[in-house]
Motif scaffolding. Structure first.
Motif, PDB file in Angstrom:
ATOM      1  N   ARG A 289       0.835  -1.206   0.000  1.00  0.00           N
ATOM      2  CA  ARG A 289       0.000   0.000   0.000  1.00  0.00           C
ATOM      3  C   ARG A 289       0.870   1.257   0.000  1.00  0.00           C
ATOM      4  NH1 ARG A 289      -4.229   0.097   4.661  1.00  0.00           N
ATOM      5  NH2 ARG A 289      -5.032  -1.603   3.420  1.00  0.00           N
ATOM      6  N   GLU A 290       1.921   1.242   0.830  1.00  0.00           N
ATOM      7  CA  GLU A 290       2.815   2.400   0.884  1.00  0.00           C
ATOM      8  C   GLU A 290       3.591   2.551  -0.426  1.00  0.00           C
ATOM      9  OE1 GLU A 290       2.900   4.686   3.315  1.00  0.00           O
ATOM     10  OE2 GLU A 290       1.194   3.544   4.066  1.00  0.00           O
TER      11      GLU A 290
ATOM     12  N   LEU B  65       3.489   5.813  -2.960  1.00  0.00           N
ATOM     13  CA  LEU B  65       4.708   6.504  -3.368  1.00  0.00           C
ATOM     14  C   LEU B  65       4.820   6.566  -4.887  1.00  0.00           C
ATOM     15  CD1 LEU B  65       8.132   6.207  -1.667  1.00  0.00           C
ATOM     16  CD2 LEU B  65       8.001   6.096  -4.135  1.00  0.00           C
ATOM     17  N   LEU B  66       4.513   5.453  -5.551  1.00  0.00           N
ATOM     18  CA  LEU B  66       4.593   5.426  -7.020  1.00  0.00           C
ATOM     19  C   LEU B  66       3.582   6.378  -7.648  1.00  0.00           C
ATOM     20  CD1 LEU B  66       5.027   1.582  -7.578  1.00  0.00           C
ATOM     21  CD2 LEU B  66       6.769   3.345  -7.957  1.00  0.00           C
ATOM     22  N   ARG B  67       2.392   6.424  -7.091  1.00  0.00           N
ATOM     23  CA  ARG B  67       1.375   7.348  -7.607  1.00  0.00           C
ATOM     24  C   ARG B  67       1.856   8.793  -7.496  1.00  0.00           C
ATOM     25  NH1 ARG B  67      -4.825   5.923  -6.939  1.00  0.00           N
ATOM     26  NH2 ARG B  67      -4.816   3.656  -7.069  1.00  0.00           N
ATOM     27  N   LYS B  68       2.579   9.062  -6.423  1.00  0.00           N
ATOM     28  CA  LYS B  68       3.032  10.433  -6.156  1.00  0.00           C
ATOM     29  C   LYS B  68       4.249  10.813  -6.985  1.00  0.00           C
ATOM     30  CE  LYS B  68       4.568  13.340  -2.292  1.00  0.00           C
ATOM     31  NZ  LYS B  68       4.862  13.373  -0.836  1.00  0.00           N
ATOM     32  N   THR B  69       5.145   9.859  -7.260  1.00  0.00           N
ATOM     33  CA  THR B  69       6.441  10.204  -7.838  1.00  0.00           C
ATOM     34  C   THR B  69       6.608   9.907  -9.320  1.00  0.00           C
ATOM     35  OG1 THR B  69       7.351   8.058  -7.155  1.00  0.00           O
ATOM     36  CG2 THR B  69       7.609   9.898  -5.613  1.00  0.00           C
ATOM     37  N   LEU B  70       5.879   8.955  -9.871  1.00  0.00           N
ATOM     38  CA  LEU B  70       6.063   8.623 -11.287  1.00  0.00           C
ATOM     39  C   LEU B  70       5.550   9.751 -12.179  1.00  0.00           C
ATOM     40  CD1 LEU B  70       5.072   4.840 -11.470  1.00  0.00           C
ATOM     41  CD2 LEU B  70       7.360   5.830 -11.684  1.00  0.00           C
ATOM     42  N   PRO B  71       6.175   9.968 -13.320  1.00  0.00           N
ATOM     43  CA  PRO B  71       5.702  10.990 -14.264  1.00  0.00           C
ATOM     44  C   PRO B  71       4.270  10.698 -14.696  1.00  0.00           C
ATOM     45  CG  PRO B  71       7.880  10.182 -14.891  1.00  0.00           C
ATOM     46  CD  PRO B  71       7.390   9.273 -13.808  1.00  0.00           C
TER      47      PRO B  71
END
Length: 321
Positions: free
Chosen positions: A164-165, A169-175
């Motif tokens: 979940r974490e 993080l991926l949702r927030k950081t990936l282009p």
């Protein structure tokens, strides 16, 4: 924080631990049902959708092969085929050859640790400003975030990695150009297989405890998306990543810095598969090595090595289940 721990214990019945903290009132509105609010918060932003990012370029750096395998399996849930490096030097080589959207960089590694790697990355400007570098650590202590940010990391993720974490993080950081949100049928959770295909029967769980009493099956499964196949694959990786020879060598040579790093790796890997007791004993040895308490290491090393090797041997039997 101005409090103290209260303990009430009755032999044979149980113990209660409690504390009280004075907190400033921010909002006079009644809190209501906290469990319902927490559950709603967990679902926020993820109702009926999951991340899919097959075009994302991700690098995972960790000296433990099992940790690399777990990270790759977790990332594959989002369609990501990640690159890996099992040392700081190899990570730098890959970074010089290819650009990445996200780099997951383990902190504690032999020869060149994560802090040394990111200092080299930043000083030589090896990545663009768009590349996000996340520290992987099994030591999430107070002040960790500030320390990692000050060293040039964009954030950190604790091990064992929570799916979940990781997704947050991926949702927030990936282009944005490399992210997709796909719908999940309401009747079926992503990654969920029919019970008979991807879980253990009651008889099998009893057998697991008989074969390897040192394994916390529930914890290990939780760390592996509650997937039998994922967990069994991770157990195989735990055996392959046997650190006993390296730990013995460090002990014999009185190389306590290498000892600390190696036992730290064992701590993290054992926690992931559910070997909580071995993980805790490794943590105690790691703390002793960090504090220079060679007396504690000398007194407990032999017993720990036996415990660790017994665990590996028992897991070999579990694999045949």
């Amino acid at each position: 924080m101005g409090s103290r721990l209260e303990v009430s214990s009755v032999y044979g019945e149980g113990s209660a631990f409690s504390f009280r903290l004075k907190q400033e009132i921010i909002d006079l509105q009644p809190m209501g049902n906290y469990e319902q609010q927490l559950s709603a918060g967990d679902r926020d932003g993820q109702t009926g959708e999951y991340l899919y990012a097959p075009e994302a370029d991700v690098l995972v750096v960790d000296d433990n092969s099992m940790n690399l395998k777990v990270a790759q399996n977790l990332l594959s849930l989002y369609g990501i085929k990640s690159d890996t490096a099992d040392s700081g030097r190899k990570a730098l080589e890959k970074i010089k050859q290819r650009s990445y959207d996200v780099i997951f960089l383990d902190h504690m590694m032999p020869e060149m640790d994560g802090i040394e790697v990111i200092r080299e990355i930043r000083s030589a400007s090896l990545v663009s400003e768009q590349t996000v570098i996340i520290a992987l650590t099994a030591n999430a202590i107070m002040g960790a975030k500030e320390m990692y940010i000050s060293e040039g990391f964009n954030g950190y993720l604790t091990k064992p990695i929570e799916s979940r974490e990781l997704e947050k993080l991926l949702r927030k950081t990936l282009p944005e150009s490399k992210k997709q949100l796909r719908s999940v049928p309401a009747s079926k959770k992503r990654g969920e297989l029919p019970a008979e295909e991807d879980s253990f029967s009651a008889a099998e769980i009893r057998r697991l405890f008989e074969l390897c009493p040192g394994l916390n099956v529930a914890a290990g499964l939780h760390n592996c998306m509650d997937s039998r196949e994922f967990w069994m694959d991770t157990l195989a990786g735990f055996i392959e990543a046997d650190k006993a020879p390296q730990l013995e060598k460090a002990f014999e040579e009185k190389n306590y810095e290498l000892y600390r790093i190696t036992v730290h790796s064992i701590k993290s890997a054992a926690k992931t598969v559910g070997a909580d007791v071995v993980s805790e004993h490794a943590r105690q040895l790691e703390a002793a090595a960090a504090a220079g308490d060679t007396g504690y290491i000398n007194a407990n090393h032999a017993e720990f090595i036996k415990e660790y090797r017994d665990l590996i041997n028992n897991i070999e039997r579990v694999k045949e289940l």
